[in-house]
Scaffold this motif. Structure first.
Motif: not given
Lengths: 171, 159
Positions: A69-92
């Motif tokens: 699960i961890l690699p996908w958390l990193e991948m999805i939150a990382g992609l969301f941060l780049i796109a600026g989608f759910l930025s605060r949740s991703s950074s949290l």
């Protein structure tokens, strides 16, 4: 020496640290770092599970689950941060992950364990540099969480659409 | 009052976002693993197998009689730092490469005694499981591992 220079410099540094433009830049940098970190783990889950097991922190029952699960958390939150989608949740989420990494690395350095970091693939031994890098990344995530205003972000586009929607239908 | 409402809404959105990211990771991570040719088992099977244990005193006695081959399942660095006398190093990841070479070294009417660190990652169980998979059942696990051995005051070879 100019007495007014220091407070003014401090103020400028504070303003820079709180800048939403800095947040937008950090979003891309931190997101890219996490996407890069997750890639090797996604391709080689068994090897990553070994790295997680070597930390000797999680009970063995949960090691494989975490390694999947961890690699996908990193991948999805990382992609969301780049796109600026759910930025605060991703950074949290990334902040929480980074805190857990820092604690795990600190414990193993204190134990004197000579193990692979498992951070960006294999071959990097755990050490002070790893700890420092994670602390810098944590600072980046915290800056994004508090000061991101959604420049160049999908979140802003969605907000704009949402605020336009009702008035457009009302007119 | 308005501010409090807004904060509550923000907090709710924040937590919902986190929940969505975790759920998506869970579904994608487990789903893709399931589709792999050789998926990673969710619960490591070596945890549920039972193995015969041997205590340090008995192991020391049998080692003196030459009826034991000690295998150190820890990594190379830990082995180099300190290991049991005459123990060979066989980390879990090297099992398939080194297992055939071990067969001539095994004592007749004897045992392979596998030990790990004695805490943390149970490498001894992982290695014992691989031996069992290879139909090699002459294995025992050293009770309390390397830590138990040193706590009892038995000799070790240090770097």
């Amino acid at each position: 020496m100019d007495r007014g220079a220091l407070p003014s410099l401090t103020r400028r540094i504070c303003l820079l640290l709180q800048s939403p433009y800095l947040s937008a830049t950090l979003r891309v940098i931190l997101g890219a770092l996490f996407v890069a970190a997750s890639w090797d783990k996604i391709l080689h889950p068994a090897r990553f599970a070994e790295d997680v097991a070597n930390y000797a922190i999680l009970p063995p029952l949960f090691v494989n689950l975490w390694a999947l699960i961890l690699p996908w958390l990193e991948m999805i939150a990382g992609l969301f941060l780049i796109a600026g989608f759910l930025s605060r949740s991703s950074s949290l989420i990334l902040s929480a992950l980074l805190v857990s990494f820092i604690v795990a690395i600190f414990i193993n350095i204190a134990r004197g364990a000579e193990i692979d970091c498992g951070c960006f693939g294999t071959g990097e031994e755990l050490g002070g540099i790893t700890l420092l890098r994670d602390l810098v990344m944590l600072a980046m995530a915290v800056q994004i969480f508090f000061f991101d205003r959604g420049f160049f972000a999908v979140d802003s586009l969605l907000r704009e659409r949402g605020s336009r929607g009702p008035s457009a239908s009302g007119s | 009052m308005q501010a409090v409402k807004l904060e509550k809404k923000e907090l709710r959105n924040l937590l919902l976002g986190c929940f969505f990211i975790v759920l998506l990771s869970l579904v994608v991570g487990l789903g893709l693993n399931f589709l792999r040719a050789s998926p990673l088992p969710l619960c490591p099977p070596f945890l549920f197998a039972s193995y015969e244990k041997i205590d340090p005193a008995q192991a020391q006695k049998l080692a003196r009689e030459g009826r034991i081959l000690f295998l150190d399942s820890r990594n190379h660095l830990q082995y180099k730092k300190a290991h049991l006398p005459a123990a060979l190093n066989l980390p879990v990841k090297d099992f398939s490469a080194l297992h055939p070479a071990l067969t001539p070294l095994l004592p007749e009417n004897g045992w392979i005694v596998i030990y790990g660190e004695g805490w943390g990652r149970p490498t001894e169980r992982e290695l014992a499981y691989l031996f069992r998979q290879a139909k090699d059942n002459r294995i025992k696990i050293l009770d309390r591992g390397f830590r138990g051995w040193t706590e009892e005051g038995y000799p070790v070879v240090r770097r």
